[in-house]
Write a protein that holds these residues in place. Structure first.
Motif, PDB file in Angstrom:
ATOM      1  N   PHE A 104       0.799  -1.216   0.000  1.00  0.00           N
ATOM      2  CA  PHE A 104       0.000   0.000   0.000  1.00  0.00           C
ATOM      3  C   PHE A 104       0.838   1.276   0.000  1.00  0.00           C
ATOM      4  O   PHE A 104       0.311   2.359  -0.245  1.00  0.00           O
ATOM      5  N   TYR A 140      -2.790   2.351   5.779  1.00  0.00           N
ATOM      6  CA  TYR A 140      -2.747   0.961   5.305  1.00  0.00           C
ATOM      7  C   TYR A 140      -1.329   0.415   5.196  1.00  0.00           C
ATOM      8  O   TYR A 140      -1.143  -0.736   4.826  1.00  0.00           O
ATOM      9  N   ARG A 194      -0.562  -2.926   6.856  1.00  0.00           N
ATOM     10  CA  ARG A 194      -1.533  -4.000   6.693  1.00  0.00           C
ATOM     11  C   ARG A 194      -0.996  -5.090   5.774  1.00  0.00           C
ATOM     12  O   ARG A 194      -0.245  -4.816   4.847  1.00  0.00           O
ATOM     13  N   VAL A 239      -1.145  -7.578   2.637  1.00  0.00           N
ATOM     14  CA  VAL A 239      -1.698  -7.260   1.325  1.00  0.00           C
ATOM     15  C   VAL A 239      -1.687  -8.492   0.426  1.00  0.00           C
ATOM     16  O   VAL A 239      -0.758  -9.293   0.458  1.00  0.00           O
TER      17      VAL A 239
END
Length: 398
Positions: free
Chosen positions: A126, A132, A135, A137
């Motif tokens: 991201f 994000y 996070r 992915v």
């Protein structure tokens, strides 16, 4: 003969698809790519389905022409060995989440101490910052967040759809490979090395903008809801299969009219210009389909080709293998892998006149070049064996 990147050494800490595809593109072009893998399991794609000789097609098709060194980077001795390899490298590529490589003690500052002219490449999902950035992915998440799934649906109010291939992963790989060669070219000209950063989200949004973000291009205008170009694909059913037809210009439209023998369409006010044909696209495509479904694919392709209407058969993946154009392009190569057996793979799409014959070396076994490359870095046979015995390194089982 050697490829255009002959003499470039790349240390590759990437896994899955985007990073490995990027470095395979460079390996196909002559770079020496040293893939660093966890001795315990290696790249996750090694465990994927569709296997032969205990090697997965997914791993084989993204790691050709590379060398594998298995090192446990959680251990200082493993990191020290990696730094010895980096000292002789031109490029260092990794796709951990932002901040992980620094916490491992292998950030840019540490790497440049041993390789001041290193091109460093960081691929993320991201981006390096933002809500994000930390996070996990996977490809579907990028398709959703980037707007690609809505583009694929055809209109904003329709149910979003995923592209049925991992486009964000693969496009990021292609983008990264291009950026790496640009950074190497800049270093050659200026002597300055760079840190290249890119994310899957960046790559896909930039990719979409060239053709799918027209309504979002003009800042000081009210943005209309994105409307569907058509709810129908340009795929037409015949009595023997499917074909695709694509016409844009007035000349192509008139040629299509002749091919399907419907002169009345030339007088239809809905289709007099390219703009009108676009505005009435559903009606136009329905008319074409009503005619095309009455005869065979072979019949229509012959008629369309005779009038120089852009058209092609719609093939299954297996049918692609024997299509005359694919064969004429010499696109598929067969070779023997020492573990996986006889393989068929697509060659690299770019061909270089100075190196017309591409080198083929199958994807390596886990740690296949560990001993060779650690010895090159000054480790003795006894030291390499001790590292393997302790789990810091690994070589393939005999």
């Amino acid at each position: 003969m050697t490829g255009p990147l002959d003499g470039i050494r790349i240390i590759d800490l990437t896994a899955m698809i985007s990073g490995p595809l990027a470095t395979m593109i460079l390996a196909d072009q002559g770079a020496e790519v040293i893939k660093i893998e966890n001795p315990a399991c290696g790249d996750f794609t090694r465990s994927a389905a569709n296997r032969q000789g205990d090697m997965s097609a997914l791993y084989l098709n993204n790691n050709r022409n590379k060398k594998s060194v298995a090192l446990n980077l959680k251990e200082k001795a493993g990191r020290d060995a990696l730094l010895r390899l980096v000292a002789s490298a031109d490029v260092f590529v990794q796709n951990f989440r932002p901040g992980v490589i620094e916490r491992m003690g292998l950030g840019e500052e540490q790497l440049r101490k041993v390789a001041p002219n290193l091109v460093m490449v960081s691929i993320s999902g991201f981006g390096d910052t933002g809500p994000y950035s930390q996070r996990p992915v996977y490809d579907p998440l990028i398709q959703g967040l980037s707007g690609l799934a809505t583009v694929q649906a055809g209109a904003d109010e329709l149910r979003p759809q995923l592209v049925r291939t991992i486009l964000p992963d693969k496009l990021t790989g292609v983008t990264a490979a291009q950026a790496i060669t640009a950074a190497l070219f800049a270093r050659e000209r200026t002597g300055e090395s760079q840190h290249v950063r890119l994310s899957m989200l960046d790559a896909i949004i930039a990719f979409l903008w060239s053709s799918d973000m027209g309504s979002q291009t003009f800042v000081h205008s009210e943005v209309p809801q994105q409307e569907a170009a058509s709810l129908q694909d340009l795929i037409y059913e015949t009595t023997t299969g499917y074909i695709t037809i694509a016409v844009q210009s007035d000349r192509e439209w008139q040629a299509l009219i002749r091919a399907v023998d419907r002169p009345e369409w030339a007088e239809d006010p809905r289709f007099q210009t390219a703009r009108l044909r676009q505005e009435n696209i559903d009606a136009r495509l329905e008319l074409i389909q009503s005619v095309i479904k009455t005869d065979t694919a072979e019949h229509w392709l012959a008629r369309l080709e005779a009038e120089q209407v852009p058209c092609a058969p719609v093939l299954t993946r297996t049918q692609v293998l024997d299509h005359p154009q694919v064969l004429a392009n010499d696109l598929l190569s067969h070779y023997d892998h020492p573990q996986a057996g006889r393989l068929r793979q697509a060659r690299a799409p770019s061909r270089f006149s100075a190196a017309p014959e591409q080198h083929w070396q199958g994807a390596p076994r886990l740690g296949e070049q560990t001993g060779e490359l650690l010895a090159e870095c000054g480790y003795s046979a006894e030291e390499i064996q001790a590292m393997c015995d302790s789990g810091i390194a690994a070589v393939p089982a005999k």
